[in-house]
Enzyme design. Structure first.
Site, PDB file in Angstrom:
ATOM      1  N   GLN A   1      -4.337  -5.515   6.801  1.00 30.11           N
ATOM      2  CA  GLN A   1      -5.325  -6.426   6.205  1.00 30.11           C
ATOM      3  C   GLN A   1      -5.297  -7.812   6.844  1.00 30.11           C
ATOM      4  O   GLN A   1      -6.040  -8.698   6.416  1.00 30.11           O
ATOM      5  CB  GLN A   1      -5.074  -6.568   4.689  1.00 30.11           C
ATOM      6  CG  GLN A   1      -5.235  -5.299   3.895  1.00 30.11           C
ATOM      7  CD  GLN A   1      -6.691  -4.817   3.816  1.00 30.11           C
ATOM      8  OE1 GLN A   1      -7.646  -5.550   4.095  1.00 30.11           O
ATOM      9  NE2 GLN A   1      -6.861  -3.562   3.448  1.00 30.11           N
TER      10      GLN A   1
ATOM     11  N   CYS B   1      -4.648   2.419  -3.698  1.00 27.75           N
ATOM     12  CA  CYS B   1      -3.383   2.910  -3.122  1.00 27.75           C
ATOM     13  C   CYS B   1      -2.277   1.884  -3.309  1.00 27.75           C
ATOM     14  O   CYS B   1      -1.442   1.684  -2.401  1.00 27.75           O
ATOM     15  CB  CYS B   1      -3.538   3.261  -1.637  1.00 27.75           C
ATOM     16  SG  CYS B   1      -4.653   4.622  -1.371  1.00 27.75           S
TER      17      CYS B   1
ATOM     18  N   ASP C   1       3.262  -4.763   8.005  1.00 25.06           N
ATOM     19  CA  ASP C   1       2.008  -4.022   7.882  1.00 25.06           C
ATOM     20  C   ASP C   1       0.873  -5.029   8.030  1.00 25.06           C
ATOM     21  O   ASP C   1       0.612  -5.838   7.140  1.00 25.06           O
ATOM     22  CB  ASP C   1       1.981  -3.332   6.505  1.00 25.06           C
ATOM     23  CG  ASP C   1       0.649  -2.661   6.218  1.00 25.06           C
ATOM     24  OD1 ASP C   1      -0.315  -2.882   6.980  1.00 25.06           O
ATOM     25  OD2 ASP C   1       0.572  -1.928   5.219  1.00 25.06           O
TER      26      ASP C   1
ATOM     27  N   LYS D   1     -10.509  -1.074  10.381  1.00 27.96           N
ATOM     28  CA  LYS D   1     -10.727  -2.243   9.515  1.00 27.96           C
ATOM     29  C   LYS D   1     -11.118  -3.471  10.338  1.00 27.96           C
ATOM     30  O   LYS D   1     -11.374  -4.528   9.790  1.00 27.96           O
ATOM     31  CB  LYS D   1      -9.468  -2.547   8.707  1.00 27.96           C
ATOM     32  CG  LYS D   1      -9.113  -1.458   7.681  1.00 27.96           C
ATOM     33  CD  LYS D   1      -7.911  -1.875   6.863  1.00 27.96           C
ATOM     34  CE  LYS D   1      -7.202  -0.719   6.207  1.00 27.96           C
ATOM     35  NZ  LYS D   1      -7.889  -0.178   5.045  1.00 27.96           N
TER      36      LYS D   1
ATOM     37  N   HIS E   1       0.873  -1.178   0.000  1.00 30.33           N
ATOM     38  CA  HIS E   1       0.000   0.000   0.000  1.00 30.33           C
ATOM     39  C   HIS E   1       0.914   1.234   0.000  1.00 30.33           C
ATOM     40  O   HIS E   1       2.023   1.179   0.553  1.00 30.33           O
ATOM     41  CB  HIS E   1      -0.846  -0.045   1.280  1.00 30.33           C
ATOM     42  CG  HIS E   1      -1.901   1.006   1.394  1.00 30.33           C
ATOM     43  ND1 HIS E   1      -1.619   2.283   1.805  1.00 30.33           N
ATOM     44  CD2 HIS E   1      -3.234   0.968   1.162  1.00 30.33           C
ATOM     45  CE1 HIS E   1      -2.745   2.990   1.832  1.00 30.33           C
ATOM     46  NE2 HIS E   1      -3.740   2.213   1.440  1.00 30.33           N
TER      47      HIS E   1
HETATM   48  N1  7TS Z   1      -1.661  -0.924   4.591  1.00 30.45           N
HETATM   49  C1  7TS Z   1      -2.577  -1.697   4.014  1.00 30.45           C
HETATM   50  C2  7TS Z   1      -2.212  -3.104   3.611  1.00 30.45           C
HETATM   51  C3  7TS Z   1      -3.868  -1.201   3.793  1.00 30.45           C
HETATM   52  O1  7TS Z   1      -4.775  -1.980   3.223  1.00 30.45           O
HETATM   53  C4  7TS Z   1      -4.181   0.123   4.191  1.00 30.45           C
HETATM   54  C5  7TS Z   1      -5.519   0.741   3.896  1.00 30.45           C
HETATM   55  C6  7TS Z   1      -3.190   0.879   4.808  1.00 30.45           C
HETATM   56  C7  7TS Z   1      -1.938   0.329   4.999  1.00 30.45           C
HETATM   57  C8  7TS Z   1      -3.445   2.257   5.338  1.00 30.45           C
HETATM   58  O2  7TS Z   1      -4.317   2.196   6.402  1.00 30.45           O
HETATM   59  P1  7TS Z   1      -4.892   3.529   7.084  1.00 30.45           P
HETATM   60  O3  7TS Z   1      -5.928   3.033   8.027  1.00 30.45           O
HETATM   61  O4  7TS Z   1      -3.759   4.201   7.744  1.00 30.45           O
HETATM   62  O5  7TS Z   1      -5.454   4.341   5.957  1.00 30.45           O
HETATM   63  N2  7TS Z   1      -6.182   0.181   2.823  1.00 30.45           N
HETATM   64  C9  7TS Z   1      -7.235   0.714   2.168  1.00 30.45           C
HETATM   65  C10 7TS Z   1      -7.820   0.126   1.057  1.00 30.45           C
HETATM   66  O6  7TS Z   1      -7.458  -0.942   0.560  1.00 30.45           O
HETATM   67  N3  7TS Z   1      -8.846   0.893   0.636  1.00 30.45           N
HETATM   68  O7  7TS Z   1      -8.944   1.966   1.426  1.00 30.45           O
HETATM   69  C11 7TS Z   1      -7.952   1.866   2.394  1.00 30.45           C
END
Ligand code: 7TS
Length: 414
Positions: free
Chosen positions: A208, A371, A205, A231, A128
């Site tokens: 997910q 992203c 990370d 999430k 990401h």
């Molecule tokens: N890493 C992964 C693997 C992610 O899926 C996401 C967000 C992030 C980092 C960033 O997370 P945040 O909570 O700091 O924004 N993924 C997604 C997505 O797949 N669609 O919208 C956000």
């Protein structure tokens, strides 16, 4: 199709999520955008209301009842999250705004202190953007070089030249546990063990992964682990950075302000102990407390049950979607190596049109580069449509998606 797989009653679970019982475009909502953010169960919504209705106060500062209550709940939430991911101590749990902030914290604090020109940062092309851009900013500041583990055609990491990629110059490896765009579940063991053999640190990370499976950072043997609350049935604006105490202890603060100091003098200050050294300013108190409630909710259901349900749902979805004319599903063909994220194209129909047609049927999916533009470049596309499932999705939701895709095919039939 039976909604109850084993002990899991997804309809009963779904009933606990108020947003999911609404009508959108004249149809009952089917929410398949869980990789972006999950919906919230009633117990989480009530915990948020209860905090603001009864206990709202700033933490660590007041000698009054409300402040004591807020502080006690906030710090117990930290203990709860330490248990949730198998951390040895709650001092190792740093509250962040989410995964993105956790990675920025490590890149800024640890990275600026420890990297210089000639050093290398190893990423994967599956990351990401939040696990790429902070490292690029760090590389610009320090002169370090970024290298990438590539993917094969199906979206598995290609580890054949890992020893060459992760060598003496490598100072940190940052890798996602599960891909948000392809659903690939990565083999972290060989990566972590190669990093260990050259003395590099590893940041995982878990954005997910944490919502879908039990995590034990001790067993994983990484150095930093980051994830987001929103999430995993929790609120937005709260997340966790876990790091090994001996590493966090040596890192300089990320931001300066209240809460993170021991003593402030005219020209210099000293820092509070962990975890507060990294938590400048009034934190997201409600978010932390309510995230702990989300962790309770998930563990009350049990990750074994969640995992089994999502596996069954994924198998059913891949089978049903596979029969839709013109569909191309990206990502691993081996179902044991993918999570419940399905990125796809439907013939020549633009994914935006697919999503618009599904939206008109009350079905929420996501369209975009997710992203993960390096993944899109690898696939030779600019965007994909993405359906992502969670514990409250049912076989009926899959049927609705499939029927929506048939409608799209009919609308665009020549
Ligand atoms: N890493 C992964 C693997 C992610 O899926 C996401 C967000 C992030 C980092 C960033 O997370 P945040 O909570 O700091 O924004 N993924 C997604 C997505 O797949 N669609 O919208 C956000």
């Amino acid at each position: 199709m039976l909604e109850n797989s084993g002990l899991f009653d997804s309809k009963a679970i779904k009933a606990q999520f108020p947003t999911l019982s609404q009508v959108v475009s004249g149809k009952s909502l089917v929410y398949l955008d869980n990789a972006a953010t999950s919906q919230k169960p009633l117990c989480v919504i009530e915990a948020l209301e209860n905090y603001y209705r009864n206990n709202n106060s700033n933490v660590h500062r007041g000698m009054h009842e409300l402040s004591r209550r807020a502080t006690e709940a906030y710090e117990s939430a930290r203990n709860r999250m330490a248990l949730f991911i198998g951390a040895e101590s709650s001092e190792e749990i740093i509250w962040t705004r989410g995964t993105t902030e956790g990675i920025n914290l490590v890149a800024n604090s640890w990275g600026t202190q420890n990297l210089s020109a000639n050093d290398e940062i190893l990423l994967t092309t599956m990351e990401h953007h939040s696990n790429i851009v902070p490292w690029q900013l760090l590389a610009e500041r320090t002169g370090a070089t970024i290298r990438y583990i590539e993917m094969d055609a199906e979206g598995h990491l290609d580890l054949t030249n890992l020893e060459e990629l992760c060598g003496k110059r490598t100072k940190i490896v940052a890798c996602t546990q599960v891909s948000n765009s392809l659903g690939t579940i990565n083999p972290l063991e060989p990566i972590i063990s190669q990093a260990r053999s050259v003395g590099a640190l590893v940041l995982v990370d878990g954005a997910q992964a944490v919502p879908h499976q039990a995590i034990d950072v001790g067993r994983m043997d990484c150095d930093f682990y980051v994830f987001s609350g929103h999430k995993m049935c929790g609120p937005t604006g709260i997340g966790v950075l876990w790091g090994r105490k001996e590493i966090l202890d040596k890192m300089p603060p990320y931001q300066g302000g209240g809460e993170m100091i021991k003593l402030v003098q005219r020209n210099r200050s000293t820092w509070a102990d962990l975890p507060h050294k990294f938590e400048a300013g009034t934190p997201n108190i409600a978010g932390a407390i309510v995230l702990a409630r989300a962790a309770d909710f998930l563990e009350e259901i049990g990750f074994d049950a969640v995992k089994e349900h999502e596996r069954n749902l994924l198998a059913y979805a891949l089978e049903q979607l596979g029969a839709v004319e013109g569909i191309k599903i990206f990502g691993p063909s081996d179902q044991t190596l993918r999570s419940s994220v399905i990125s796809f194209h439907l013939g020549d129909i633009h994914p935006l049109d697919v999503s618009t047609i599904l939206d008109a049927e009350g079905i929420a999916i996501r369209v975009g580069h997710h992203c993960a533009q390096l993944v899109m470049q690898h696939l030779g596309v600019t965007v994909t449509a993405r359906a992502s499932f969670y514990l409250y999705n049912t076989y009926g939701d899959v049927d609705r998606l499939v029927s929506g895709l048939h409608s799209a095919n009919n609308i665009f039939a020549p």
